[in-house]
Design a protein around this motif. Structure first.
Motif, short mmCIF file in Angstrom:
data_model
loop_
_atom_site.label_atom_id
_atom_site.label_comp_id
_atom_site.label_asym_id
_atom_site.label_seq_id
_atom_site.Cartn_x
_atom_site.Cartn_y
_atom_site.Cartn_z
N PHE A 93 0.85 -1.19 0.00
CA PHE A 93 0.00 0.00 0.00
C PHE A 93 0.89 1.24 0.00
O PHE A 93 1.89 1.27 0.71
CB PHE A 93 -0.85 0.08 1.27
CG PHE A 93 -1.80 -1.06 1.46
CD1 PHE A 93 -3.10 -0.98 0.99
CD2 PHE A 93 -1.39 -2.21 2.13
CE1 PHE A 93 -3.98 -2.05 1.18
CE2 PHE A 93 -2.26 -3.28 2.31
CZ PHE A 93 -3.57 -3.19 1.84
N VAL A 94 0.48 2.25 -0.73
CA VAL A 94 1.14 3.55 -0.62
C VAL A 94 0.18 4.46 0.12
O VAL A 94 -0.99 4.57 -0.24
CB VAL A 94 1.46 4.12 -2.02
CG1 VAL A 94 2.06 5.53 -1.89
CG2 VAL A 94 2.43 3.20 -2.75
N VAL A 95 0.68 5.06 1.21
CA VAL A 95 -0.18 5.94 2.01
C VAL A 95 0.39 7.36 1.98
O VAL A 95 1.60 7.55 1.86
CB VAL A 95 -0.31 5.45 3.47
CG1 VAL A 95 -1.05 4.13 3.51
CG2 VAL A 95 1.04 5.32 4.14
N GLU A 96 -0.49 8.32 2.11
CA GLU A 96 -0.11 9.73 1.95
C GLU A 96 0.13 10.43 3.28
O GLU A 96 0.67 11.53 3.30
CB GLU A 96 -1.22 10.48 1.19
CG GLU A 96 -1.53 9.91 -0.19
CD GLU A 96 -0.36 10.04 -1.17
OE1 GLU A 96 0.49 10.93 -0.97
OE2 GLU A 96 -0.29 9.23 -2.11
N ASN A 97 -0.32 9.83 4.36
CA ASN A 97 -0.18 10.50 5.66
C ASN A 97 -0.33 9.49 6.79
O ASN A 97 -0.69 8.33 6.58
CB ASN A 97 -1.20 11.63 5.80
CG ASN A 97 -2.62 11.15 5.56
OD1 ASN A 97 -3.05 10.18 6.19
ND2 ASN A 97 -3.33 11.79 4.66
N GLU A 98 -0.05 9.98 7.99
CA GLU A 98 -0.06 9.17 9.19
C GLU A 98 -1.44 8.53 9.45
O GLU A 98 -1.54 7.39 9.90
CB GLU A 98 0.34 10.11 10.33
CG GLU A 98 0.25 9.60 11.70
CD GLU A 98 0.76 10.66 12.69
OE1 GLU A 98 0.83 10.35 13.88
OE2 GLU A 98 1.09 11.78 12.26
N LYS A 99 -2.49 9.28 9.17
CA LYS A 99 -3.85 8.77 9.38
C LYS A 99 -4.10 7.52 8.54
O LYS A 99 -4.73 6.56 9.00
CB LYS A 99 -4.88 9.84 8.99
CG LYS A 99 -5.22 10.80 10.12
CD LYS A 99 -6.67 11.28 9.95
CE LYS A 99 -7.25 11.67 11.30
NZ LYS A 99 -7.10 13.08 11.60
N THR B 53 -1.85 5.41 7.44
CA THR B 53 -1.05 4.32 8.02
C THR B 53 -1.83 3.68 9.17
O THR B 53 -1.95 2.45 9.28
CB THR B 53 0.31 4.85 8.54
OG1 THR B 53 1.04 5.37 7.44
CG2 THR B 53 1.11 3.76 9.23
N GLN B 54 -2.37 4.54 10.02
CA GLN B 54 -3.10 4.03 11.19
C GLN B 54 -4.39 3.33 10.78
O GLN B 54 -4.80 2.35 11.42
CB GLN B 54 -3.38 5.16 12.17
CG GLN B 54 -2.10 5.65 12.81
CD GLN B 54 -2.33 6.54 14.02
OE1 GLN B 54 -3.45 6.71 14.46
NE2 GLN B 54 -1.26 7.10 14.53
N ALA B 55 -5.01 3.80 9.71
CA ALA B 55 -6.27 3.18 9.27
C ALA B 55 -6.02 1.74 8.80
O ALA B 55 -6.81 0.84 9.08
CB ALA B 55 -6.90 4.02 8.16
N ILE B 56 -4.91 1.53 8.10
CA ILE B 56 -4.59 0.17 7.64
C ILE B 56 -4.30 -0.73 8.85
O ILE B 56 -4.76 -1.87 8.94
CB ILE B 56 -3.40 0.20 6.66
CG1 ILE B 56 -3.83 0.86 5.35
CG2 ILE B 56 -2.87 -1.22 6.39
CD1 ILE B 56 -2.70 1.08 4.36
#
Ligand SMILES: Nc1ncnc2c1ncn2[C@@H]1O[C@H](COP(=O)(O)OP(=O)(O)OP(=O)(O)O)[C@@H](O)[C@H]1O
Ligand SMILES: [Mg+2]
Length: 150
Positions: A3-9, A11-14
């Motif tokens: 997964f590529v994530v754009e922000n800390e939120k 990351t935490q959601a995954i």
């Protein structure tokens, strides 16, 4: 799985979603540089386990235990064991225990690790401070099916 994530939120959601599928005895190794987001990911896991406590980095304590959620969470940061390794710490009791073990810097206790686990690689982006690539690498059938819940 990646997964590529754009922000800390994100990351935490995954992490929060992954937590819904966790079972007693699961072991998750978080691999990545300083500041990659290993502790941030653990905060999401805790939320997903219904642990509403402040998750602090266990760098100096090595292990922090949380017992107020759906399952116990054992959060380990063994960075300080780089020179010594992790014998005599009783890590196996955590790994075989009734909770979920999450390990930052697990390469420093490689001799103590169980046969099966999920490794999550967190990679920073060269250009964007808030972007991360999360790579899920299951070792064992249990963890293959766990990541299929994502
Ligand atoms: N997409 C992202 N995912 C995770 N953290 C992010 C992201 N974007 C920015 N950050 C920031 O990066 C930092 C990650 O710090 P964190 O303590 O989680 O790293 P760590 O991998 O546990 O480091 P250490 O090896 O020192 O324990 C935090 O300040 C967080 O806000
Ligand atoms: Mg950390």
């Amino acid at each position: 799985m990646e997964f590529v994530v754009e922000n800390e939120k994100q990351t935490q959601a995954i992490a929060q979603k992954l937590a819904l599928g966790l079972q007693a005895g699961d072991v998750i190794l978080l691999d990545g540089d300083l500041g990659a987001g290993k502790t941030t990911f653990t905060k999401g896991l805790a939320l997903g386990l219904d642990i509403h406590k402040n998750i602090k980095s266990p760098t100096f304590t090595l292990i922090r235990e949380y017992h107020t959620g759906r399952l116990p969470l054992y959060h380990m940061d063994v960075y300080r064991l780089e020179e010594t390794g992790g014998q005599d710490l009783g890590l196996e009791e955590y790994f075989d225990g009734d909770g979920v073990s999450v390990v930052e810097w697990s390469q420093f206790v490689s001799d103590e690790l169980p046969a099966e686990y999920l490794v999550i690689h967190l990679k920073k982006d060269e250009h964007d401070d808030n972007k991360r690539t999360l790579i899920f690498e299951p070792h064992g059938a249990r963890y293959q099916s766990l990541i299929e819940t994502l």
